[in-house]
Design a protein around this motif. Structure first.
Motif, short mmCIF file in Angstrom:
data_model
loop_
_atom_site.label_atom_id
_atom_site.label_comp_id
_atom_site.label_asym_id
_atom_site.label_seq_id
_atom_site.Cartn_x
_atom_site.Cartn_y
_atom_site.Cartn_z
N TYR A 54 34.86 36.38 28.65
CA TYR A 54 34.32 37.03 29.63
C TYR A 54 32.87 36.51 30.19
O TYR A 54 32.25 36.02 29.28
CB TYR A 54 34.11 38.65 29.47
N HIS A 105 33.13 41.85 26.77
CA HIS A 105 32.46 42.18 28.15
C HIS A 105 31.01 41.90 28.15
O HIS A 105 30.31 42.14 26.97
CB HIS A 105 33.05 43.43 28.47
N GLN A 160 33.91 47.69 27.65
CA GLN A 160 33.08 47.23 28.51
C GLN A 160 31.67 47.79 29.04
O GLN A 160 31.55 49.13 28.28
CB GLN A 160 33.97 47.51 30.03
N ARG A 207 39.65 51.27 29.05
CA ARG A 207 39.51 49.78 28.88
C ARG A 207 38.35 49.33 29.88
O ARG A 207 37.23 48.89 29.26
CB ARG A 207 40.57 49.02 28.99
N HIS A 208 38.33 49.72 31.03
CA HIS A 208 37.34 49.31 31.99
C HIS A 208 37.17 50.29 33.21
O HIS A 208 38.09 51.15 33.37
CB HIS A 208 37.74 47.90 32.67
N GLU A 223 44.21 51.72 29.00
CA GLU A 223 45.08 50.49 28.20
C GLU A 223 45.96 51.19 27.63
O GLU A 223 47.34 50.70 27.66
CB GLU A 223 44.15 49.74 27.44
N SER A 263 44.92 46.18 32.45
CA SER A 263 43.60 45.24 31.74
C SER A 263 42.46 45.33 32.59
O SER A 263 41.33 45.38 32.03
CB SER A 263 44.28 43.81 31.82
N GLU A 264 42.64 45.25 33.94
CA GLU A 264 41.51 45.39 34.80
C GLU A 264 41.64 46.29 36.24
O GLU A 264 42.95 46.59 36.37
CB GLU A 264 40.87 43.88 35.22
N THR A 276 45.33 47.34 40.16
CA THR A 276 45.13 47.15 38.93
C THR A 276 46.11 45.85 38.33
O THR A 276 46.99 45.71 38.85
CB THR A 276 45.52 48.25 37.91
N ASP A 311 42.86 39.55 33.47
CA ASP A 311 41.72 39.88 34.41
C ASP A 311 42.28 39.69 35.84
O ASP A 311 43.20 39.06 36.34
CB ASP A 311 40.61 38.78 34.09
N CYS A 356 39.54 35.42 32.44
CA CYS A 356 38.71 35.95 33.23
C CYS A 356 38.29 35.00 34.53
O CYS A 356 38.24 33.68 34.48
CB CYS A 356 37.20 36.11 32.30
#
Length: 360
Positions: A54, A105, A160, A207-208, A223, A263-264, A276, A311, A356
């Motif tokens: 990251y 992160h 994160q 997760r984020h 996640e 994941s993101e 996402t 990512d 990333c």
């Protein structure tokens, strides 16, 4: 960030790609971004940082005016600073230990660099020195707790850490404890002071997190279940309040095989859409947000253009999405339909073990 390469007035807009060197990745790659097509062209790379999974951009004193920071996602975690004023990223000093394992992160806040350490379940704080390099660890905040998933939640796993839009708080998202912690950061000492811990639905594995551009809502991507938890955010009180949970997959795909691991999460600059990336299912999801930012509705899913999208990043203009497909070894870019928010694949760049993508 804009930088100038070569002669004349040609302006090169940069993207930076992190990748797992232990899986054949180049490490940290700098790429030029064609502002008309979105295409990426590699300018240079360095493998001086092991497994830089990251990245984060900060402002430094170098000729390019910016410093790039990378985690080293290893058992004995570390961070590194890189000068990105030239074509190839150049390490500034060596690796700096973070006193935590497996950092996944990092973010900048109040003159400090913070890392979320997945392996040790903690958050580390390092001061950023005048030359842009990180100093020795100022403080480490250990997380405590566990969750119901015996394979993934036996202990804390900070995934994160980021400042809120007001800059007054630091939030850390923990997959192992199904919670988000809100802390104050002392800019003089680098001490993180716990303020509150917000519990999410057990077993979701947060997760984020991403904030709505208006600042009043946050969206936590889970996640271990393919959902987004919508939360109200009160910056004055430092309070995060869950108000709803929305699937990022159609009903028939939620319990499919293989299992999906989102994941993101990314929010549009105008707050109309949320996207996402979903590993396993290998899709990108489009969710429409209402005018308040409090209601999210799944409207579409599209193929991610590769395998295992780790990512997802929105370009500075908000016109394109870039996906780091770790296992297929590429970064793919998508044009966004401004009316529907649906991404349409426009191209890709080979990037082994990509993890990333960041833009200034």
């Amino acid at each position: 960030m804009a930088d100038t390469a070569g002669s004349g007035d040609d302006v090169v807009v940069r993207a930076f790609i992190g990748s797992f060197t232990s899986a054949g990745g180049r490490g940290v790659t700098a790429a030029a971004v064609d502002q008309e097509t979105g295409a990426l062209t590699v300018l240079g790379a360095t493998d001086a940082v092991p497994d830089p999974s990251y990245l984060a951009l900060g402002h430094g004193p170098g000729p390019g005016g910016s410093t790039l920071y990378a985690v080293s996602e290893t058992e004995h975690g570390a961070v590194a600073a890189l000068d990105v004023s030239g074509d190839a990223p150049r390490p500034l000093g060596g690796l700096r230990p973070v006193d935590g394992g497996g950092p996944t992160h990092l973010a900048l806040a109040a003159g400090h660099l913070l890392t979320a350490n997945y392996g040790s379940g903690s958050v580390s704080v390092l001061p950023v020195r005048a030359d842009g390099t990180p100093g020795p660890v100022a403080s480490v905040l250990p997380h405590t707790g566990s969750g119901p998933d015996r394979d993934r939640q036996l202990s804390p796993h900070a995934h994160q850490v980021l400042p809120d839009p007001s800059g007054n708080w630091v939030l850390s998202v923990d997959l192992g404890t199904d919670s988000v912690r809100v802390c104050g950061l002392d800019p003089a000492t680098g001490e993180l002071r716990p303020h509150e811990e917000t519990a999410l639905r057990p077993g979701t594995g947060p997760r984020h997190l991403a904030f709505h551009p208006a600042g009043g809502h946050a969206y936590v991507l889970n996640e271990l279940t393919p959902t987004v938890t919508v939360c109200r955010w009160n910056a004055a009180a430092g309070a995060l309040e869950p108000v709803g949970e929305t699937s990022v997959l159609p009903g028939e795909a939620q319990d499919g095989d293989p299992r999906t691991y989102p994941s993101e999460v990314v929010v549009a600059h105008d707050g109309r859409f949320l996207w996402t990336a979903n590993r396993g299912d290998d899709t990108l999801s489009v969710l429409a947000l209402d005018a308040t930012g409090e209601r999210a509705v799944l409207v579409a899913t599209v193929d991610c253009g590769g395998h295992w999208p780790r990512d997802l990043a929105l370009d500075p203009a908000g016109r394109r999405l870039y996906v780091a497909n770790e296992r297929s070894g590429d970064v793919s870019w998508f044009d966004i339909d401004p009316e529907t928010g649906t991404p349409r694949r426009a191209g890709s760049l080979e990037a082994p073990a990509a993890s990333c993508v960041v833009f200034a």
